[in-house]
Design a protein around this motif. Structure first.
Motif, PDB file in Angstrom:
ATOM      1  N   LEU A 120      19.114 -29.649  -1.446  1.00  0.00           N
ATOM      2  CA  LEU A 120      18.905 -29.090  -0.109  1.00  0.00           C
ATOM      3  C   LEU A 120      17.495 -29.403   0.382  1.00  0.00           C
ATOM      4  CD1 LEU A 120      19.895 -27.379   2.247  1.00  0.00           C
ATOM      5  CD2 LEU A 120      19.158 -25.330   1.004  1.00  0.00           C
ATOM      6  N   GLY A 121      16.521 -29.259  -0.510  1.00  0.00           N
ATOM      7  CA  GLY A 121      15.142 -29.560  -0.141  1.00  0.00           C
ATOM      8  C   GLY A 121      14.947 -31.021   0.213  1.00  0.00           C
ATOM      9  N   LEU A 122      15.588 -31.923  -0.543  1.00  0.00           N
ATOM     10  CA  LEU A 122      15.458 -33.354  -0.270  1.00  0.00           C
ATOM     11  C   LEU A 122      16.057 -33.722   1.081  1.00  0.00           C
ATOM     12  CD1 LEU A 122      16.299 -34.858  -3.793  1.00  0.00           C
ATOM     13  CD2 LEU A 122      14.077 -34.912  -2.635  1.00  0.00           C
ATOM     14  N   ILE A 123      17.221 -33.138   1.384  1.00  0.00           N
ATOM     15  CA  ILE A 123      17.863 -33.426   2.678  1.00  0.00           C
ATOM     16  C   ILE A 123      16.967 -32.973   3.825  1.00  0.00           C
ATOM     17  CG2 ILE A 123      19.812 -32.876   4.172  1.00  0.00           C
ATOM     18  CD1 ILE A 123      21.521 -32.578   1.624  1.00  0.00           C
ATOM     19  N   GLN A 124      16.441 -31.752   3.714  1.00  0.00           N
ATOM     20  CA  GLN A 124      15.600 -31.224   4.785  1.00  0.00           C
ATOM     21  C   GLN A 124      14.284 -31.987   4.901  1.00  0.00           C
ATOM     22  OE1 GLN A 124      15.606 -27.097   3.423  1.00  0.00           O
ATOM     23  NE2 GLN A 124      16.986 -26.534   5.082  1.00  0.00           N
ATOM     24  N   ARG A 125      13.818 -32.516   3.761  1.00  0.00           N
ATOM     25  CA  ARG A 125      12.541 -33.245   3.774  1.00  0.00           C
ATOM     26  C   ARG A 125      12.686 -34.639   4.379  1.00  0.00           C
ATOM     27  NH1 ARG A 125       8.898 -35.989   4.261  1.00  0.00           N
ATOM     28  NH2 ARG A 125       6.939 -36.186   3.104  1.00  0.00           N
ATOM     29  N   PHE A 126      13.750 -35.353   4.002  1.00  0.00           N
ATOM     30  CA  PHE A 126      13.872 -36.751   4.397  1.00  0.00           C
ATOM     31  C   PHE A 126      14.803 -36.983   5.592  1.00  0.00           C
ATOM     32  CE2 PHE A 126      12.383 -37.101  -0.016  1.00  0.00           C
ATOM     33  CZ  PHE A 126      11.288 -37.935   0.188  1.00  0.00           C
ATOM     34  N   LEU A 285       8.711 -29.522  -3.338  1.00  0.00           N
ATOM     35  CA  LEU A 285      10.071 -29.575  -3.884  1.00  0.00           C
ATOM     36  C   LEU A 285      10.098 -29.583  -5.407  1.00  0.00           C
ATOM     37  CD1 LEU A 285      11.613 -32.259  -1.476  1.00  0.00           C
ATOM     38  CD2 LEU A 285      11.584 -29.764  -1.222  1.00  0.00           C
ATOM     39  N   GLU A 286       8.983 -29.325  -6.062  1.00  0.00           N
ATOM     40  CA  GLU A 286       8.927 -29.356  -7.519  1.00  0.00           C
ATOM     41  C   GLU A 286       9.863 -28.307  -8.116  1.00  0.00           C
ATOM     42  OE1 GLU A 286       7.484 -31.528  -9.240  1.00  0.00           O
ATOM     43  OE2 GLU A 286       5.935 -32.408  -7.969  1.00  0.00           O
ATOM     44  N   THR A 287      10.741 -28.746  -9.036  1.00  0.00           N
ATOM     45  CA  THR A 287      11.648 -27.793  -9.686  1.00  0.00           C
ATOM     46  C   THR A 287      11.121 -27.327 -11.033  1.00  0.00           C
ATOM     47  OG1 THR A 287      12.900 -29.665 -10.590  1.00  0.00           O
ATOM     48  CG2 THR A 287      13.727 -28.655  -8.552  1.00  0.00           C
ATOM     49  N   PHE A 288      10.052 -27.934 -11.518  1.00  0.00           N
ATOM     50  CA  PHE A 288       9.390 -27.445 -12.731  1.00  0.00           C
ATOM     51  C   PHE A 288       7.917 -27.851 -12.739  1.00  0.00           C
ATOM     52  CE2 PHE A 288       8.179 -27.070 -17.180  1.00  0.00           C
ATOM     53  CZ  PHE A 288       8.746 -25.853 -17.497  1.00  0.00           C
ATOM     54  N   CYS A 289       7.610 -29.140 -12.712  1.00  0.00           N
ATOM     55  CA  CYS A 289       6.258 -29.681 -12.675  1.00  0.00           C
ATOM     56  C   CYS A 289       5.585 -29.584 -14.042  1.00  0.00           C
ATOM     57  CB  CYS A 289       5.401 -28.994 -11.616  1.00  0.00           C
ATOM     58  SG  CYS A 289       3.848 -29.886 -11.274  1.00  0.00           S
ATOM     59  N   LEU A 290       5.923 -30.549 -14.910  1.00  0.00           N
ATOM     60  CA  LEU A 290       5.338 -30.586 -16.245  1.00  0.00           C
ATOM     61  C   LEU A 290       3.825 -30.776 -16.209  1.00  0.00           C
ATOM     62  CD1 LEU A 290       7.912 -32.602 -18.379  1.00  0.00           C
ATOM     63  CD2 LEU A 290       7.062 -30.305 -18.837  1.00  0.00           C
ATOM     64  N   SER A 291       3.320 -31.507 -15.213  1.00  0.00           N
ATOM     65  CA  SER A 291       1.874 -31.720 -15.148  1.00  0.00           C
ATOM     66  C   SER A 291       1.132 -30.407 -14.913  1.00  0.00           C
ATOM     67  CB  SER A 291       1.519 -32.730 -14.053  1.00  0.00           C
ATOM     68  OG  SER A 291       1.874 -32.249 -12.778  1.00  0.00           O
ATOM     69  N   ALA A 292       1.738 -29.487 -14.168  1.00  0.00           N
ATOM     70  CA  ALA A 292       1.119 -28.175 -13.965  1.00  0.00           C
ATOM     71  C   ALA A 292       1.077 -27.399 -15.280  1.00  0.00           C
ATOM     72  CB  ALA A 292       1.888 -27.384 -12.907  1.00  0.00           C
TER      73      ALA A 292
END
Length: 386
Positions: A120-126, A285-292
């Motif tokens: 949903l986030g990708l659709i709204q973003r792009f 749109l990060e669903t986890f973010c391993l770098s964080a």
């Protein structure tokens, strides 16, 4: 047990997906399982690695993706899977590899798909011109199709699980990812590296993410500009590369910004993260973010987008948060960074929070889901001699 993981968008400069595959491979093999991962590459190749057996199938580069590839031949991949005869199939691409779920069902092989994105986030973003109601219909349709294709859908956060809960997905499982707590450690902090990165500035702000539109890397520069206007002596160090690399360098012109590219040496990356004062994770749109999470493990607090999942890692509603979340604009990010710079003992607390996430727990949860038997630890009893 033979576990086969298939992933597109895997390559030399990949971030979270590559790390996840490697750490799962380590863990599965520790329990005596065989692990094979299939990814796109320039040609067919097979190599034994410490993470398992890597098999590359010829890939096709996606235009405008910064070099990301997808496996070119569905038939070649299907033939390889039939030859390998896995017990478990894992998939890390919910779009181009959705057919594998139905193939696995026909073969009576248990299958799982990792939902690394919010559709949903990708659709709204792009595709912003699509009405929100229509975007939800498309997202719900695809997610129902996805959940019916695989035995299980794996979400790594409540944020990632939200769109599947909205359609009452009964085979959804929430399994959090982990972090390498040995490599990423506060003991890596170095005053010398801090000085090298800061180049005379008092504070070092770090951004470690792929430079692509959905990550909003320009937000870090907007926040830096606002912090400088507020009188802070601060320098931004940006790690990673991607399709926005040239644009970011152009936007950063005249500002205290260094773009160091992708850091493949994880020991060096760990020293950089530990030596920074704060990490910025602006991707909405990060669903986890391993770098964080790697940053927290290094003792460095994080300021993230409030519309992403990262806030779940930061304990923002507790008495002692390890970061903050901001609205998706530079002024808001600057304000939250300013707050975090003045939090006492936040580095110690950041490490403590990261220690709740470890890869062994992730692997244990997945193997339990698969019904895999783990080796039993036995002790020898000493016989008494009369």
């Amino acid at each position: 047990m033979k576990i086969v993981h298939i992933a597109n968008f895997y390559g030399p400069n990949s971030g979270g997906i590559k790390t996840t595959i490697h750490e799962l491979g380590r863990g599965y093999q520790r329990y005596g399982n065989e692990f094979i991962y299939i990814v796109p590459g320039p040609k067919f190749m097979q190599e034994s690695t410490i993470f398992g057996t890597e098999i590359c199938l010829p890939g096709r580069t996606l235009p405008g993706s910064g070099g990301y590839q997808v496996i070119a031949s569905k038939r070649q991949l299907r033939n390889l899977l039939e030859f390998l005869q896995p017990d478990i199939v894992e998939v890390s691409d919910r779009f181009t590899l959705i057919w594998i779920g139905n193939w696995a069902k026909r073969q009576k092989i248990k299958s799982v798909v990792f939902s690394h994105e919010t559709l949903l986030g990708l659709i709204q973003r792009f595709i912003p011109l699509i009405p929100k109601s229509m975007a939800k219909l498309i997202s719900n349709w695809h997610n129902r199709k996805l959940s019916k294709s695989f035995n299980y859908v794996i979400a790594t956060t409540e944020f990632a699980a939200r769109e599947f809960k909205a359609i009452n997905c009964d085979n959804l499982r929430i399994i959090k990812l982990g972090v390498d707590l040995e490599t990423f450690n506060p003991t890596n902090r170095s005053d010398m590296i801090h000085q090298e990165l800061g180049k005379g500035s008092e504070f070092v702000l770090m951004h470690s993410a792929r430079m692509s539109p959905e990550k909003e890397p320009q937000r870090a520069i907007e926040a830096l500009r606002e912090l400088i206007n507020r009188g802070y002596s601060i320098r931004l160090v940006m790690l990673g590369c991607g399709p926005m690399w040239k644009k970011i360098k152009k936007i950063a012109r005249g500002l205290p910004v260094d773009t160091l590219g992708y850091i493949c040496d994880r020991t060096k990356l760990a020293k950089y993260l530990a030596s920074a004062d704060i990490m910025i994770a602006p991707g909405p749109l990060e669903t986890f973010c391993l770098s964080a999470l790697e940053s927290l493990a290094s003792g460095t607090p994080v300021v993230a987008s409030k519309s992403s999942a990262v806030g779940e890692l930061l304990e923002i509603n507790s008495q002692h948060p390890v970061g903050s979340v901001a609205a998706d604009n530079g002024i808001s990010f600057a304000a939250e960074i300013e707050k975090i710079l003045n939090f006492p003992n936040i580095r110690i607390r950041s490490r403590e929070v990261a220690e709740q996430f470890n890869w062994s727990t992730t692997v244990d949860c997945l193997l339990t889901l698969y019904g895999a038997k783990k080796p039993m630890v036995t002790t020898r009893k000493r016989l008494r001699v009369a």
